[in-house]
Design an enzyme around this catalytic site. Structure first.
Site, PDB file in Angstrom:
ATOM      1  N   ASP A 199      -5.534   2.625  -4.063  1.00 17.78           N
ATOM      2  CA  ASP A 199      -6.875   2.516  -3.470  1.00 17.78           C
ATOM      3  C   ASP A 199      -7.208   3.672  -2.522  1.00 17.78           C
ATOM      4  O   ASP A 199      -8.356   3.856  -2.149  1.00 17.78           O
ATOM      5  CB  ASP A 199      -7.103   1.154  -2.797  1.00 17.78           C
ATOM      6  CG  ASP A 199      -6.077   0.833  -1.738  1.00 17.78           C
ATOM      7  OD1 ASP A 199      -5.199   1.679  -1.462  1.00 17.78           O
ATOM      8  OD2 ASP A 199      -6.144  -0.294  -1.178  1.00 17.78           O
ATOM      9  N   ARG A 200      -6.197   4.462  -2.140  1.00 19.27           N
ATOM     10  CA  ARG A 200      -6.484   5.593  -1.253  1.00 19.27           C
ATOM     11  C   ARG A 200      -6.526   6.894  -2.044  1.00 19.27           C
ATOM     12  O   ARG A 200      -5.941   6.988  -3.125  1.00 19.27           O
ATOM     13  CB  ARG A 200      -5.390   5.739  -0.194  1.00 19.27           C
ATOM     14  CG  ARG A 200      -5.298   4.573   0.744  1.00 19.27           C
ATOM     15  CD  ARG A 200      -4.282   4.861   1.829  1.00 19.27           C
ATOM     16  NE  ARG A 200      -4.228   3.740   2.756  1.00 19.27           N
ATOM     17  CZ  ARG A 200      -3.812   3.837   3.997  1.00 19.27           C
ATOM     18  NH1 ARG A 200      -3.389   4.988   4.467  1.00 19.27           N
ATOM     19  NH2 ARG A 200      -3.797   2.774   4.779  1.00 19.27           N
TER      20      ARG A 200
ATOM     21  N   ASP B 221      -2.343   6.589  -3.425  1.00 21.67           N
ATOM     22  CA  ASP B 221      -1.252   5.933  -2.687  1.00 21.67           C
ATOM     23  C   ASP B 221      -0.519   4.907  -3.549  1.00 21.67           C
ATOM     24  O   ASP B 221      -0.741   4.828  -4.756  1.00 21.67           O
ATOM     25  CB  ASP B 221      -1.794   5.292  -1.408  1.00 21.67           C
ATOM     26  CG  ASP B 221      -2.647   4.082  -1.701  1.00 21.67           C
ATOM     27  OD1 ASP B 221      -3.254   4.026  -2.799  1.00 21.67           O
ATOM     28  OD2 ASP B 221      -2.707   3.171  -0.850  1.00 21.67           O
TER      29      ASP B 221
ATOM     30  N   SER C 292       0.802  -1.211   0.000  1.00 20.45           N
ATOM     31  CA  SER C 292       0.000   0.000   0.000  1.00 20.45           C
ATOM     32  C   SER C 292       0.840   1.268   0.000  1.00 20.45           C
ATOM     33  O   SER C 292       1.695   1.465  -0.846  1.00 20.45           O
ATOM     34  CB  SER C 292      -0.961  -0.043   1.187  1.00 20.45           C
ATOM     35  OG  SER C 292      -1.856   1.035   1.129  1.00 20.45           O
ATOM     36  N   HIS C 293       0.644   2.070   1.026  1.00 23.93           N
ATOM     37  CA  HIS C 293       1.279   3.386   1.109  1.00 23.93           C
ATOM     38  C   HIS C 293       2.681   3.306   1.714  1.00 23.93           C
ATOM     39  O   HIS C 293       3.355   4.325   1.824  1.00 23.93           O
ATOM     40  CB  HIS C 293       0.420   4.267   1.996  1.00 23.93           C
ATOM     41  CG  HIS C 293       0.092   3.583   3.289  1.00 23.93           C
ATOM     42  ND1 HIS C 293      -0.809   2.542   3.350  1.00 23.93           N
ATOM     43  CD2 HIS C 293       0.575   3.728   4.535  1.00 23.93           C
ATOM     44  CE1 HIS C 293      -0.867   2.102   4.597  1.00 23.93           C
ATOM     45  NE2 HIS C 293      -0.034   2.796   5.332  1.00 23.93           N
TER      46      HIS C 293
ATOM     47  N   LYS D 298     -11.466  -0.301  -1.950  1.00 28.84           N
ATOM     48  CA  LYS D 298     -11.562   1.146  -2.037  1.00 28.84           C
ATOM     49  C   LYS D 298     -10.850   1.594  -3.311  1.00 28.84           C
ATOM     50  O   LYS D 298     -10.044   0.844  -3.863  1.00 28.84           O
ATOM     51  CB  LYS D 298     -11.018   1.806  -0.785  1.00 28.84           C
ATOM     52  CG  LYS D 298      -9.590   1.458  -0.418  1.00 28.84           C
ATOM     53  CD  LYS D 298      -9.310   2.034   0.960  1.00 28.84           C
ATOM     54  CE  LYS D 298      -7.860   1.871   1.375  1.00 28.84           C
ATOM     55  NZ  LYS D 298      -7.606   0.579   2.034  1.00 28.84           N
TER      56      LYS D 298
ATOM     57  N   ASP E  62      -0.732   1.654  -4.066  1.00 25.58           N
ATOM     58  CA  ASP E  62      -1.481   0.695  -4.890  1.00 25.58           C
ATOM     59  C   ASP E  62      -2.790   1.261  -5.441  1.00 25.58           C
ATOM     60  O   ASP E  62      -3.597   0.519  -6.000  1.00 25.58           O
ATOM     61  CB  ASP E  62      -1.741  -0.594  -4.104  1.00 25.58           C
ATOM     62  CG  ASP E  62      -2.571  -0.378  -2.853  1.00 25.58           C
ATOM     63  OD1 ASP E  62      -2.493   0.719  -2.266  1.00 25.58           O
ATOM     64  OD2 ASP E  62      -3.317  -1.287  -2.465  1.00 25.58           O
TER      65      ASP E  62
HETATM   66  C1  G16 Z   1      -5.690  -0.955   4.887  1.00 26.57           C
HETATM   67  C2  G16 Z   1      -7.110  -1.404   5.025  1.00 26.57           C
HETATM   68  C3  G16 Z   1      -7.979  -0.267   5.461  1.00 26.57           C
HETATM   69  C4  G16 Z   1      -7.441   0.343   6.733  1.00 26.57           C
HETATM   70  C5  G16 Z   1      -6.004   0.761   6.522  1.00 26.57           C
HETATM   71  C6  G16 Z   1      -5.346   1.245   7.782  1.00 26.57           C
HETATM   72  O1  G16 Z   1      -5.571  -0.034   3.846  1.00 26.57           O
HETATM   73  O2  G16 Z   1      -7.611  -1.929   3.829  1.00 26.57           O
HETATM   74  O3  G16 Z   1      -9.261  -0.760   5.649  1.00 26.57           O
HETATM   75  O4  G16 Z   1      -8.210   1.433   7.114  1.00 26.57           O
HETATM   76  O5  G16 Z   1      -5.261  -0.339   6.082  1.00 26.57           O
HETATM   77  O6  G16 Z   1      -5.324   0.209   8.685  1.00 26.57           O
HETATM   78  P1  G16 Z   1      -4.538   0.321  10.050  1.00 26.57           P
HETATM   79  O7  G16 Z   1      -5.171   1.477  10.784  1.00 26.57           O
HETATM   80  O8  G16 Z   1      -4.758  -1.004  10.703  1.00 26.57           O
HETATM   81  O9  G16 Z   1      -3.098   0.627   9.727  1.00 26.57           O
HETATM   82  P2  G16 Z   1      -4.356  -0.075   2.835  1.00 26.57           P
HETATM   83  O10 G16 Z   1      -4.583   1.115   1.937  1.00 26.57           O
HETATM   84  O11 G16 Z   1      -3.119   0.031   3.676  1.00 26.57           O
HETATM   85  O12 G16 Z   1      -4.457  -1.385   2.144  1.00 26.57           O
END
Ligand code: G16
Length: 542
Positions: A282-283, A278, A113-114, A377, A280
């Site tokens: 999705d954000r 971000d 992800s990010h 997302k 990947d």
């Molecule tokens: C993932 C999840 C999201 C979550 C985020 C942060 O996003 O898919 O639902 O809100 O992590 O999670 P945490 O607060 O546990 O770090 P992503 O964009 O990282 O895949």
């Protein structure tokens, strides 16, 4: 080509977190580490012989190597076809779209992800099921259980597949189809939004937009959509080349890490609209000229304006938000006469609500927004949704947000992150909070109405998820929430979420941190954050 069965021994740390398994690259490069996890995914599935698997990632370091291993293991385990993005690239929303469109059995997304990318940075792997969404907890738990008992994996002895050439090749009896990463996703976006109106907006010289792809996966998508199909001037997309190390950056679209974009939107001669996505894809982060839209408000505003967008003009069945997300969307749902669901953090919890049409829009405070068009997302979808609203309403981002607050009241909202703190101490902090009995306690003007550890019962399958975050709710509707992140790869990250509601229009223009300062002080005092984290300031405030 021969299938080999390779003996292996388990690793004990392959428990998927909030969104799949995320570790440092050198961890994934240990002998058989990736292979063990991939075999554990396959071993926890049934009925995939001859079926289609979608594979792609955000282009980060180790993406290509991992894909070659996965392709050979998919062939050895009996998949019939793998669809893989050209160059190994597929955004997370595109994987979800392609799984659904092609009725694939599932998909593997390679991303952290990010989190930053590079030889010593982060990598990740996640399995998505046939609805296109992240595997639910019962599947991730089964994968983890298999990973602890694994003794062998299967792999085809074959040369590497050319991931850069579009078209099909054969890997044993399995077909590998290298696909364009943008086409299907762009077609889905065009089916949802009024592209003609958005095009008029983006080609109007008096409107300027800036999209920051942060050298991560959305570069090719953003170039094709905004500058290609929708006619925005060249240069609208910045940092649009996907790089293995994301240009050394941290592609987390928030006010701290998306600083290039923030400087432009808060500078002189700022454009009218800014957005970032971000690693990947999705954000999303949405900015107006000198104006930041909190993700919680963004969800509420998209819901309140959904009728202006062709794909949602017939109305919403419901809205869902994660528990720490502000309650702004609840007020919109109430006015629309639809349900608003509160789920634990993690997009996987929205899957059942979307599949059963209980919710149409979903969102999270962590810069995630999406809908029933896929089961992830979707960053660029949110940007297009905003553009569609701007094109119809012909108002600025700030005007739209302020008029929303005037109608519904403003939910002041902020998240404070304490990153990379000692894991043991962070758990002690949460355990201590869980043990307190705060109901009825008075802190200045605030009286505690409830204090619990959030637990969720899925309304569709009845599954229960416990210990999802400590909530302290006050009688005036304000809230403090504490939880530990499930996506970090180093130490622990404590997240503190603070929210208060302001219906009085005259008081809706305060600085967020100032408006919340009383609650933030209470939150620090109750949890003794300084003592437990050894920090007197959060690392990131959003
Ligand atoms: C993932 C999840 C999201 C979550 C985020 C942060 O996003 O898919 O639902 O809100 O992590 O999670 P945490 O607060 O546990 O770090 P992503 O964009 O990282 O895949």
């Amino acid at each position: 080509m021969q299938i080999s069965t390779i003996p292996t021994t388990p690793y004990t740390d392959q428990k998927p977190g909030t969104s799949g398994l995320r570790k440092k690259v050198p961890v994934f490069q240990q002998p058989n580490y990736l292979e063990n996890f991939v075999q554990s995914i396959f071993d926890s599935l049934e009925g995939y012989q001859g079926e289609t698997l979608v594979v792609g990632g955000d282009g980060r370091y180790y993406n290509r190597q991992a894909i070659q291993i996965i392709l050979k293991m998919a062939a050895a385990n009996g998949f019939g076809r793998v669809m893989v993005g050209q160059g190994g690239i597929l955004s997370t929303p595109a994987v979800s779209c392609i799984i659904r469109k092609n009725r694939a059995f599932g998909g593997i997304v390679l991303s952290a992800s990010h989190n930053p990318a590079g030889p010593n940075e982060d990598f990740g792997i996640k399995y998505n099921i046939s609805n296109g969404g992240p595997a639910p907890e019962k599947v991730t738990e089964a994968i983890y259980a298999h990973s602890k008992a694994i003794s062998q994996y299967r792999i085809l002895e074959a040369g590497d597949v050319d991931l850069d050439r579009l078209g099909t090749t054969q890997l044993g009896v399995m077909v590998v189809e290298v696909i364009d990463c943008v086409t299907d996703y762009a077609a889905l976006m065009e089916s949802l939004f009024d592209f003609n109106r958005i095009q008029q907006l983006l080609t109007n010289p008096s409107f300027r937009m800036c999209m920051d792809s942060m050298h991560a996966v959305t570069g090719p998508y953003a170039h094709a959509l905004f500058e290609g199909r929708l006619g925005a001037p060249a240069g609208t997309v910045m940092n649009g080349k996907t790089l293995e190390d994301f240009g050394g950056g941290h592609p987390d679209p928030n006010l701290v890490y998306a600083h290039d974009l923030v400087e432009i939107l808060f500078g002189d001669q700022a454009p009218d609209f800014g957005a970032a996505s971000d690693g990947d894809g999705d954000r999303n982060m949405i900015l107006g000229r000198q104006f930041f839209v909190t993700p919680s408000d963004s969800l509420a505003i998209l819901a309140a304006n959904a009728k202006l967008v062709p794909g949602y003009s017939s109305g919403l069945s419901g809205i869902a938000r994660s528990m720490p997300t502000s309650q702004a969307a609840d007020r919109v749902a109430e006015r629309l006469g639809i349900d608003c669901y509160e789920t634990p953090t993690g997009w996987k919890f929205f899957g059942n609500l979307l599949d059963s049409d209980k919710a149409t829009l979903c969102g999270e405070e962590s810069f995630g927004t999406g809908s029933n068009h896929i089961r992830e997302k979707d960053g660029l979808w949110a940007v297009l949704f905003w553009l569609n609203i701007l094109a119809v309403r012909q108002e600025s981002v700030e005007q739209i947000v302020r008029s929303h607050w005037q109608t519904y009241g403003r939910n002041y909202y902020s998240r404070h992150d304490y990153e990379g703190v000692d894991s043991g101490r962070a758990h002690q902090l949460v355990d201590r909070l869980r043990g307190l009995n705060l109901k009825g306690q008075q802190y200045g003007a605030y009286e505690v109405e409830y204090h619990d550890d959030f637990s969720y019962t899925d309304p569709i399958d009845g599954s229960i998820s416990q210990n999802q975050g400590i909530r302290i709710g006050f009688t005036d509707g304000s809230r403090i929430v504490y939880r530990l992140s499930g996506t970090g790869t180093q130490g622990a990250t404590l997240r503190l979420y603070v929210e208060s509601y302001e219906p009085n229009i005259a008081k809706q223009s305060q600085d967020t941190q100032e408006a919340l300062s009383g609650l933030i002080a209470i939150a620090n005092e109750v949890a003794q954050i300084q003592d437990y984290t050894g920090r007197d300031q959060p690392t990131v405030i959003t």
